[in-house]
Design a protein around this motif. Structure first.
Motif, PDB file in Angstrom:
ATOM      1  N   PHE A   1       1.006  -1.176   0.082  1.00  0.00           N
ATOM      2  CA  PHE A   1       0.039  -0.080   0.058  1.00  0.00           C
ATOM      3  C   PHE A   1       0.830   1.099  -0.087  1.00  0.00           C
ATOM      4  O   PHE A   1       0.541   2.210  -0.789  1.00  0.00           O
ATOM      5  CB  PHE A   1      -1.162   0.100   1.302  1.00  0.00           C
TER       6      PHE A   1
ATOM      7  N   LEU B   1      -9.593  -1.286  -1.392  1.00  0.00           N
ATOM      8  CA  LEU B   1      -8.544  -1.824  -2.358  1.00  0.00           C
ATOM      9  C   LEU B   1      -9.503  -3.401  -2.479  1.00  0.00           C
ATOM     10  O   LEU B   1      -8.910  -4.105  -1.643  1.00  0.00           O
ATOM     11  CB  LEU B   1      -7.126  -1.768  -2.188  1.00  0.00           C
TER      12      LEU B   1
ATOM     13  N   MET C   1      -6.796   3.207  -5.885  1.00  0.00           N
ATOM     14  CA  MET C   1      -5.622   3.664  -5.077  1.00  0.00           C
ATOM     15  C   MET C   1      -5.666   5.142  -5.471  1.00  0.00           C
ATOM     16  O   MET C   1      -5.359   6.118  -4.391  1.00  0.00           O
ATOM     17  CB  MET C   1      -4.216   2.979  -5.532  1.00  0.00           C
TER      18      MET C   1
END
Length: 288
Positions: A37, A224, A253
């Protein structure tokens, strides 16, 4: 390599006349995609015109450089011991994203000597002048060394999945931090959401617990999905937002990044960072 070193030197010499925001990315347990991430979040911030540096604080398990397909000869430990300059420990990926590896010398900040701590402060002062965001990739769990730094940063992003253990461990981590600093701001990202899952499940459960037991609000940045593009990008050692810009997860994202910027935490719209001041207070209390 000489061109890269010269570029870094020029960055260090430039001053934007403003202070970077500091952000810690945490999780209650490992294996939830925290480092993936932060690499893609940083890449997305950079694509939206922000200057970013990642500081890998996952002691002994740091792999930011691996996901970026880059190598780093030195880390923050070599800088703190005086073996290397700050320029030498700032590395750059092939896509232009800057990062610093951590090291075992960062394990107990409050037990450092005055000179080593001042060297750390000097490094962060320099980085705050050169970047819009300093992102700290923290190791999983709530070690004392991690909490020391987390309590100092401006904001926190918590990565959680819908697995009960992930939610429970994330709540425990947030509770521990909140009891030490009730004003700390939390953002939550639901990661690895399966097609049949409720994309807000982890956030809903965490928000409920934080409200009920701590009277604390949290902010959802987004979710996500589980996506094959993640595995492919890891193998290719590139951020998926760069390698697969049209993939669903990349679009999500970018939306998360936009949500974060528009939440009022943007460097141009929020008050001066209190990061260094908080870190100095923690060090002073630890020595007092």
């Amino acid at each position: 390599m000489n061109d890269q070193a010269e570029t870094l030197r020029l960055k260090m010499m430039q001053s934007k006349g403003r202070t970077a925001r500091s952000l810690a990315v945490i999780s209650g347990k490992g294996g939830v995609g925290k480092t993936n991430f932060i690499v893609n979040f940083a890449s997305s911030l950079r694509a939206q015109g922000k200057s970013v540096i990642i500081v890998d604080m996952d002691i002994g398990m740091g792999n930011v450089h691996i996901l970026l397909g880059a190598s780093a000869k030195y880390g923050l430990r070599e800088y703190l011991t005086g073996e290397r300059t700050l320029e030498e420990v700032v590395a750059e990926s092939r896509l232009g994203l800057n990062f610093i590896c951590g090291g075992s010398g960062l394990e107990t900040v409050l037990e450092w000597t005055e000179s080593r701590f001042q060297r750390l402060i000097s490094a962060f002062e320099t980085l705050q002048q050169q970047y819009d965001y300093i992102l700290f990739d923290m190791g999983a769990g709530a070690s004392e060394s991690a909490i020391e730094l987390i309590l100092s940063v401006d904001e926190i992003i918590v990565i959680a999945t819908s697995e009960p253990t992930s939610i429970t461990d994330a709540y425990s981590m947030m509770k521990f931090i909140c009891l030490r600093d009730p004003e700390k701001k939390f953002f939550i990202v639901n990661n690895r959401v399966l097609p049949k899952e409720d994309g807000n499940e982890a956030f809903t459960r965490l928000q409920f617990a934080m409200r009920k037991f701590l009277n604390k609000e949290t902010t959802l940045l987004g979710a996500l999905p589980e996506d094959a593009a993640v595995h492919k990008s890891v193998v290719a050692q590139q951020p998926f937002v760069s390698l697969y810009p049209n993939a669903t997860i990349s679009r999500r994202m970018n939306a998360i990044t936009a949500n974060y910027i528009s939440s009022g935490t943007d460097i141009d719209s929020k008050e001066t960072s209190t990061f260094l001041g908080q870190l100095k207070k923690l060090f002073a209390r630890g020595r007092g």
